[in-house]
Design a protein around this motif. Structure first.
Motif, mmCIF file in Angstrom:
data_model
loop_
_atom_site.group_PDB
_atom_site.id
_atom_site.type_symbol
_atom_site.label_atom_id
_atom_site.label_comp_id
_atom_site.label_asym_id
_atom_site.label_seq_id
_atom_site.Cartn_x
_atom_site.Cartn_y
_atom_site.Cartn_z
ATOM 1 N N ILE A 157 0.834 -1.203 0.000
ATOM 2 C CA ILE A 157 0.000 0.000 0.000
ATOM 3 C C ILE A 157 0.866 1.250 0.000
ATOM 4 C CG2 ILE A 157 -1.583 1.360 1.441
ATOM 5 C CD1 ILE A 157 -2.875 -1.315 2.283
ATOM 6 N N ILE B 112 -8.016 3.078 -1.132
ATOM 7 C CA ILE B 112 -7.164 1.920 -0.849
ATOM 8 C C ILE B 112 -7.632 1.314 0.477
ATOM 9 C CG2 ILE B 112 -4.807 1.086 -0.530
ATOM 10 C CD1 ILE B 112 -3.831 3.568 -2.020
ATOM 11 N N ASP C 187 -7.134 -1.266 3.426
ATOM 12 C CA ASP C 187 -6.245 -2.145 4.188
ATOM 13 C C ASP C 187 -7.127 -3.074 5.019
ATOM 14 O OD1 ASP C 187 -4.344 -3.385 5.711
ATOM 15 O OD2 ASP C 187 -3.411 -1.559 6.462
#
Length: 566
Positions: free
Chosen positions: A386, A431, A433
């Motif tokens: 990431i 994004i 996680d």
């Protein structure tokens, strides 16, 4: 369906109305408190013609209810170019967020009542009505656009209502019907009064000339959306007193029926189980450390874990209604030897990051949203990957969404609610996680979700991802994989490094004991959620260099394919 409504029913006298409405409201006030106690969510949708009195009917109800446990969401008007954009084949131009997001965000938690003054059906119908020609019939192209829009919207709407119903919500849908003459009288009257003129737009007045066309749109929509989970209640709205009585009576009857049913309390059981498991895990963390057990004890635990994994998988669905991806990934096929030298890594990383920087601006200009999701084993390297992706993006264009344990308000909503409310704006990158897959991974294995909850979550997740792709998002789902041996080496390295010791917890060690259960959960996840529109991609991460470069390369290829930049 609209032809079943008897318009112009005899009006209710003021005297009769006051007595009956007071009696119903007194019951409704008590039922609202009982619904709060039982954590029953109530969603009340008012749809209907402009001028039918939807807002007034909501106001008459809310005046008597507990304001602390009620909320109202008003769907704004849209017209002209905005409507045309939604029907455009260029999905990326459909708006900054998916159409249904506004309704998910407005959803109150279980135990509260959410009123929608117009909603998802108004959006669907108005898009179509705005596309109707002023004169003549629809062209072939226009008819195809209308059909495509309807086909795209209704499944998402049905899934939304079904998910609410399955998650402890009562969904009640009213459609307020009036005649063409009544609508004209009301709208012209409002427009003629300086105090209420603002409530009627020029578009509203123009649509008075197309009542019959709008009638056909509404009627077809009602027929196709009279779902079992949430059937329509059609009301003659020519007399406001009669409508108020019908609405109040419907709510009282529905709440009495729902609150008297034997309760499963799956969500409460799952929450209690989560607390129990968490406390037990903390208390037993040292005793459960695999490095302090004998070989015989470890073997016994592995056999027990394999038995539990098989039992749990037996509850997973056998198939999905969504088209599977061309290739369903498998952990058995992972090549753990894939690697890059340091020099290869440096060179390829730089090239892929530069490539991403160049094409990101074009993605932003075209308003194409991107969602990059990471799941994987502990210590597999999700964070490192990431970081390398984010490093190549404009800091203003992306958001990293972690998935910690859900908060109490999140637990009182459907499990996808917190992801519907955390989406990237069109042209931006989200994004994740860890993600919405927690329901079928950690929540399944650790018992934080009931069997019914996690077993139906596969289809709910597929529905969510279909909506994201239909919206126009580039959706990439990475599973970051490492062998158990590599994971063990990384765990030990973290414990021996004071700067990284915070990354390793007792929970990480416990999860290794449950490898068979997690492995079975991953296999079911791949089998049931690797779909044609949202396939799973494995990142072989025994060598972190290889995984980071592969992720960037796949991201770049997906963007270039969408933008036609080959």
């Amino acid at each position: 369906m609209l032809d079943t409504v008897r318009l112009g029913s005899q009006k209710v006298s003021k005297k009769e109305y006051k007595v009956r409405f007071k009696e119903l409201i007194n019951k409704l006030v008590v039922l609202q408190q009982e619904a709060k106690r039982q954590e029953l969510g109530v969603v009340v949708l008012f749809e209907g013609w402009k001028g039918a009195g939807k807002g007034s009917r909501i106001s008459d109800l809310l005046y008597h209810l507990d304001a602390r446990d009620t909320s109202v969401y008003v769907t704004e008007d849209f017209e002209g170019e905005e409507a045309e954009n939604v029907l455009s084949e260029e999905f990326g131009s459909t708006g900054y967020f998916p159409v249904m997001q506004q309704f998910w965000k407005a959803l109150g938690q279980r135990g509260s009542m959410t009123f929608y003054d117009r909603g998802w059906y108004s959006v669907a119908a108005q898009h179509v009505i705005n596309m109707l020609p002023k004169k003549g019939k629809l062209s072939k192209k226009e008819r195809a656009a209308v059909e495509a829009h309807t086909a795209r919207m209704l499944p998402s709407i049905e899934d939304f209502e079904t998910q609410l119903r399955n998650d402890g919500y009562l969904v009640i849908k009213f459609f307020l019907h009036i005649s063409e003459q009544t609508q004209r009288e009301r709208l012209v009257g409002l427009y003629s009064d300086p105090a209420t003129k603002w409530r009627v737009t020029q578009s509203d007045l123009e649509q008075l000339e197309h009542y019959s066309q709008s009638y056909r749109v509404y009627d077809e929509m009602l027929k196709r959306s009279n779902f079992k989970a949430a059937p329509w209640i059609l009301l003659d709205a020519s007399d406001h007193r009669r409508v108020n009585l019908s609405v109040a009576q419907t709510l009282v009857t529905a709440l009495e029926r729902e609150l008297s049913r034997p309760k499963n309390n799956a969500a409460l059981e799952a929450e209690a189980k989560a607390k129990e498991n968490s406390a037990a895990a903390v208390a037993g963390s040292e005793a459960d450390d695999e490095r302090e057990r004998s070989d015989e004890e470890n073997q016994l635990l592995r056999l027990q874990a394999e038995h539990e994994a098989a039992a749990m998988s037996a509850h997973a669905p056998t198939m999905t209604r969504f088209i599977p991806s061309a290739h369903i990934p498998s952990l058995d096929e992972v090549d753990h030897s894939l690697a890059l030298t340091h020099d290869e890594y440096k060179r390829q990383l730089k090239a892929e990051q530069e490539r991403l920087r160049r094409i990101e601006l074009e993605m932003y200009i075209r308003r194409v949203p991107m969602m990059i999701m990471y799941e994987g084993w502990d210590a597999a390297g999700k964070g490192g990957s990431i970081k390398r992706v984010a490093q190549a993006l404009d800091a203003r264009s992306y958001t990293i969404f972690p998935s910690p344990a859900p908060t109490k308000p999140e637990l009182l909503h459907p499990h996808l609610w917190r992801y519907w409310t955390r989406l990237p704006k069109a042209g931006h990158v989200g994004i994740y996680d860890r993600s919405w897959y927690g329901r079928v991974l950690v929540e399944r294995v650790e018992g934080f979700a009931s069997t019914d909850q996690w077993s139906r979550a596969y289809e709910e997740i597929n529905e969510f991802e279909r909506d994201m792709v239909d919206w126009g998002a580039i959706l990439l789902k990475f599973w970051v994989d490492v062998s158990p041996e590599t994971q063990l080496r990384r765990f030990e390295a973290r414990e021996n490094n004071p700067a990284k010791r915070w990354k390793i917890t007792a929970e990480d060690w416990r999860n290794r004991d449950k490898y068979p259960q997690y492995r079975a959960a991953v296999d079911d996840m791949f089998r049931l959620t690797s779909t044609h529109n949202a396939p799973w991609i494995i990142l072989e991460s025994d060598d972190k260099y290889y995984a980071r470069v592969k992720a960037l390369r796949i991201i770049n290829e997906a963007i270039e394919k969408r933008l036609g930049l080959f």
